[in-house]
Design a protein around this motif. Structure first.
Motif, PDB file in Angstrom:
ATOM      1  N   VAL A  46       8.151  28.191  23.043  1.00 28.14           N
ATOM      2  CA  VAL A  46       7.004  28.240  21.770  1.00 28.14           C
ATOM      3  C   VAL A  46       5.898  27.163  21.352  1.00 28.14           C
ATOM      4  N   ILE A  47       4.729  27.574  20.843  1.00 27.28           N
ATOM      5  CA  ILE A  47       3.781  26.071  20.689  1.00 27.28           C
ATOM      6  C   ILE A  47       3.198  26.219  20.191  1.00 27.28           C
ATOM      7  N   ALA A  48       3.392  26.183  18.233  1.00 33.69           N
ATOM      8  CA  ALA A  48       2.105  26.127  17.418  1.00 33.69           C
ATOM      9  C   ALA A  48       0.888  25.760  17.286  1.00 33.69           C
ATOM     10  N   ILE A  49      -0.078  26.177  17.179  1.00 34.19           N
ATOM     11  CA  ILE A  49      -1.551  25.442  16.485  1.00 34.19           C
ATOM     12  C   ILE A  49      -1.538  25.150  14.538  1.00 34.19           C
ATOM     13  N   ASP A  50      -1.591  23.346  14.816  1.00 35.72           N
ATOM     14  CA  ASP A  50      -1.191  23.051  13.082  1.00 35.72           C
ATOM     15  C   ASP A  50       0.593  22.527  12.593  1.00 35.72           C
ATOM     16  N   ASP A  51       0.295  21.826  12.317  1.00 31.53           N
ATOM     17  CA  ASP A  51       1.452  21.270  12.094  1.00 31.53           C
ATOM     18  C   ASP A  51       2.240  21.230  10.649  1.00 31.53           C
ATOM     19  N   VAL A  52       2.410  22.550  10.725  1.00 33.67           N
ATOM     20  CA  VAL A  52       3.564  23.385   9.334  1.00 33.67           C
ATOM     21  C   VAL A  52       4.554  22.308   9.228  1.00 33.67           C
ATOM     22  N   PRO A  53       4.663  22.624   7.604  1.00 32.59           N
ATOM     23  CA  PRO A  53       5.932  22.317   7.123  1.00 32.59           C
ATOM     24  C   PRO A  53       7.015  22.329   7.939  1.00 32.59           C
ATOM     25  N   TYR A  54       7.309  23.518   7.556  1.00 28.94           N
ATOM     26  CA  TYR A  54       8.510  23.859   8.429  1.00 28.94           C
ATOM     27  C   TYR A  54       8.731  24.468   9.799  1.00 28.94           C
ATOM     28  N   ALA A  55       7.865  23.875  10.719  1.00 29.67           N
ATOM     29  CA  ALA A  55       8.255  23.642  12.003  1.00 29.67           C
ATOM     30  C   ALA A  55       9.243  22.934  12.309  1.00 29.67           C
ATOM     31  N   ASN A  56       9.251  21.532  11.114  1.00 28.10           N
ATOM     32  CA  ASN A  56      10.399  20.570  11.663  1.00 28.10           C
ATOM     33  C   ASN A  56      11.697  20.394  11.728  1.00 28.10           C
ATOM     34  N   PHE A  57      12.144  21.680  10.212  1.00 25.44           N
ATOM     35  CA  PHE A  57      13.104  22.282   9.974  1.00 25.44           C
ATOM     36  C   PHE A  57      13.723  23.923  10.318  1.00 25.44           C
ATOM     37  N   LEU A  58      12.906  24.353  11.231  1.00 27.64           N
ATOM     38  CA  LEU A  58      14.065  25.351  12.336  1.00 27.64           C
ATOM     39  C   LEU A  58      14.593  24.693  12.804  1.00 27.64           C
ATOM     40  N   THR A  59      15.359  26.028  13.174  1.00 29.08           N
ATOM     41  CA  THR A  59      16.527  25.736  14.654  1.00 29.08           C
ATOM     42  C   THR A  59      16.297  26.570  15.570  1.00 29.08           C
ATOM     43  N   PRO A  60      15.894  26.513  16.623  1.00 30.19           N
ATOM     44  CA  PRO A  60      15.131  25.172  17.099  1.00 30.19           C
ATOM     45  C   PRO A  60      14.012  24.677  16.225  1.00 30.19           C
ATOM     46  N   SER A  61      14.070  22.993  16.387  1.00 33.50           N
ATOM     47  CA  SER A  61      12.223  22.731  15.659  1.00 33.50           C
ATOM     48  C   SER A  61      11.018  22.681  16.805  1.00 33.50           C
ATOM     49  N   ILE A  62       9.765  23.693  16.211  1.00 29.14           N
ATOM     50  CA  ILE A  62       8.878  24.030  17.497  1.00 29.14           C
ATOM     51  C   ILE A  62       8.157  23.036  17.556  1.00 29.14           C
ATOM     52  N   THR A  63       7.174  23.185  18.846  1.00 29.37           N
ATOM     53  CA  THR A  63       6.248  21.785  19.022  1.00 29.37           C
ATOM     54  C   THR A  63       4.800  22.494  18.428  1.00 29.37           C
ATOM     55  N   THR A  64       4.177  21.660  17.775  1.00 30.59           N
ATOM     56  CA  THR A  64       3.215  21.439  17.465  1.00 30.59           C
ATOM     57  C   THR A  64       2.300  21.162  17.887  1.00 30.59           C
ATOM     58  N   LEU A  65       0.596  21.597  17.754  1.00 29.62           N
ATOM     59  CA  LEU A  65      -0.260  20.815  17.603  1.00 29.62           C
ATOM     60  C   LEU A  65      -1.066  20.419  16.476  1.00 29.62           C
ATOM     61  N   LYS A  66      -0.881  19.082  16.369  1.00 33.77           N
ATOM     62  CA  LYS A  66      -1.420  18.491  15.172  1.00 33.77           C
ATOM     63  C   LYS A  66      -2.852  18.616  14.820  1.00 33.77           C
ATOM     64  N   GLN A  67      -3.957  18.971  13.570  1.00 32.67           N
ATOM     65  CA  GLN A  67      -5.067  18.461  13.668  1.00 32.67           C
ATOM     66  C   GLN A  67      -4.955  17.300  12.880  1.00 32.67           C
ATOM     67  N   PRO A  68      -5.874  15.849  13.226  1.00 34.53           N
ATOM     68  CA  PRO A  68      -6.086  14.913  12.999  1.00 34.53           C
ATOM     69  C   PRO A  68      -6.861  15.377  11.443  1.00 34.53           C
ATOM     70  N   ILE A  69      -5.844  15.679  10.420  1.00 35.22           N
ATOM     71  CA  ILE A  69      -6.585  16.169   8.977  1.00 35.22           C
ATOM     72  C   ILE A  69      -7.522  15.289   8.389  1.00 35.22           C
ATOM     73  N   LEU A  70      -6.790  13.801   8.517  1.00 35.50           N
ATOM     74  CA  LEU A  70      -7.692  12.610   6.890  1.00 35.50           C
ATOM     75  C   LEU A  70      -9.155  12.158   8.060  1.00 35.50           C
ATOM     76  N   PRO A  71      -9.196  11.635   9.792  1.00 37.97           N
ATOM     77  CA  PRO A  71     -10.430  11.711  10.563  1.00 37.97           C
ATOM     78  C   PRO A  71     -11.190  12.378   9.971  1.00 37.97           C
ATOM     79  N   MET A  72     -10.870  13.905  10.546  1.00 41.93           N
ATOM     80  CA  MET A  72     -11.646  15.074  10.230  1.00 41.93           C
ATOM     81  C   MET A  72     -12.141  15.232   9.094  1.00 41.93           C
ATOM     82  N   ALA A  73     -11.483  14.561   8.105  1.00 42.67           N
ATOM     83  CA  ALA A  73     -11.785  14.984   6.671  1.00 42.67           C
ATOM     84  C   ALA A  73     -12.872  13.694   6.669  1.00 42.67           C
ATOM     85  N   GLN A  74     -12.435  12.448   6.879  1.00 44.63           N
ATOM     86  CA  GLN A  74     -13.025  11.506   6.540  1.00 44.63           C
ATOM     87  C   GLN A  74     -14.654  11.209   6.958  1.00 44.63           C
ATOM     88  N   LYS A  75     -15.117  11.769   8.757  1.00 39.19           N
ATOM     89  CA  LYS A  75     -15.858  12.858   9.161  1.00 39.19           C
ATOM     90  C   LYS A  75     -16.645  13.004   8.557  1.00 39.19           C
TER      91      LYS A  75
END
Length: 332
Positions: free
Chosen positions: A269-298
């Motif tokens: 499984v791969i999920a788009i957006d690094d939701v907080p619970y992706a790291n807490f699940l067992t097994p943990s889930i690979t994610t594609l994180k959007q670069p929030i801060l650079p996008m907000a700044q731009k």
């Protein structure tokens, strides 16, 4: 009770009226830290509250930005709003946040309401169904920036994920095949949904893999169980699934638990957006994180340039940002 004025603050702090005015307008270039502290203490002691209406009339600005979010329940929406608020606060601006729920009529109504409130600019997650309205607003020189999405034929800058790069990265990360992708309904031409499906097809072609439309699905969250059943009823069920947003990811994890599927043995499984619970699940889930801060700044810098009528050095229609891969156990 007499209302406290700038003159009262100036007298208390032993500075001029103009110095207090500069402080209130955040013009600190030629003001010492000591002077700023004295004015701050005077404002607190006298409980001074600026007359925002008078300030707006004088500076021809309400110091307010309107934000229209497509669906505020999405993890990306809440994170980008938080990051934008920090950027606007640096410039002394406030936000009014509206939720269109991906409803074009609500989107149009929110725009009209925000403009009636004389916001200085708009940041919008467009539904794609109000093209003529945005063309008219652009012609009227209303400062607008799109986030996450864009509308073809509308000359408004958009800040969004590089969805094609994201899908190429996702396909490269999987170790098992066949692969599937699921996104929410395509009833509206919403950019990330359309682009992620097309990007998935392109990524398969790049690896000389068969593009089988039976593995490319979309629908409403309530339809997901039926869609997953269709996928796993195929003669070759998927060995890897891309959940194209956090809503789909949530439904997928519910289905995996219900069917006692093992991740990653039965299904990667791969999920788009690094939701907080992706790291807490067992097994943990690979994610594609959007670069929030650079996008907000731009997004904020583009909007402020439009508000201030400044020339944008790298002006273009689309500003795409590469995803950040968070490798976890679901793709091992």
């Amino acid at each position: 009770m007499k209302k406290t004025t700038i003159a009262d603050v100036a007298q208390y702090a032993n500075v001029s009226n103009s110095t207090v005015s500069q402080y209130l307008n955040k013009r600190y270039e030629y003001m010492s830290v000591e002077t700023r502290k004295k004015i701050e203490e005077a404002i607190e002691a006298l409980q001074y509250r600026p007359n925002l209406m008078a300030r707006s009339l004088k500076q021809k600005s309400t110091f307010t930005i309107g934000i229209i979010v497509a669906n505020i329940i999405h993890d990306f929406s809440t994170k980008i709003i938080n990051a934008l608020e920090a950027e606007f606060d640096k410039e002394g601006f406030h936000m009014i946040v509206c939720n269109s729920a991906d409803n074009p009529k609500k989107e149009k109504k929110h725009i009209e309401t925000l403009l009636e409130k004389q916001v200085d600019g708009l940041i919008v997650f467009p539904t794609g169904e109000n093209k003529n309205l945005y063309v008219r607003l652009h012609q009227q020189a209303i400062p607008i920036v799109f986030i996450d999405r864009f509308i073809e034929g509308v000359d408004i800058p958009a800040v969004l994920l590089d969805n094609f790069s994201a899908m190429n990265t996702a396909v490269e990360t999987f170790r098992k095949h066949p692969l599937a992708i699921i996104t929410t309904s395509l009833a509206l031409p919403i950019t990330p949904r359309v682009e992620r499906l097309e990007g998935f097809r392109q990524a398969l072609r790049n690896k000389n893999m068969l593009v089988d439309e039976r593995y490319i699905k979309n629908g409403e969250p309530v339809e997901m169980e039926e869609i997953f059943d269709q996928l796993f009823a195929l003669e070759q069920p998927p060995k890897g699934i891309i959940a194209a947003n956090d809503r789909i990811f949530q439904e997928l994890m519910i289905y995996i638990k219900k069917r006692n599927l093992r991740v990653p043995n039965d299904l990667q499984v791969i999920a788009i957006d690094d939701v907080p619970y992706a790291n807490f699940l067992t097994p943990s889930i690979t994610t594609l994180k959007q670069p929030i801060l650079p996008m907000a700044q731009k997004s904020a810098s583009l909007l402020f340039a439009k508000i201030k009528k400044e020339q944008i050095a790298d002006e273009q229609k689309l500003y795409r940002f590469k995803p950040i891969v968070i490798h976890r156990d679901s793709t091992n």
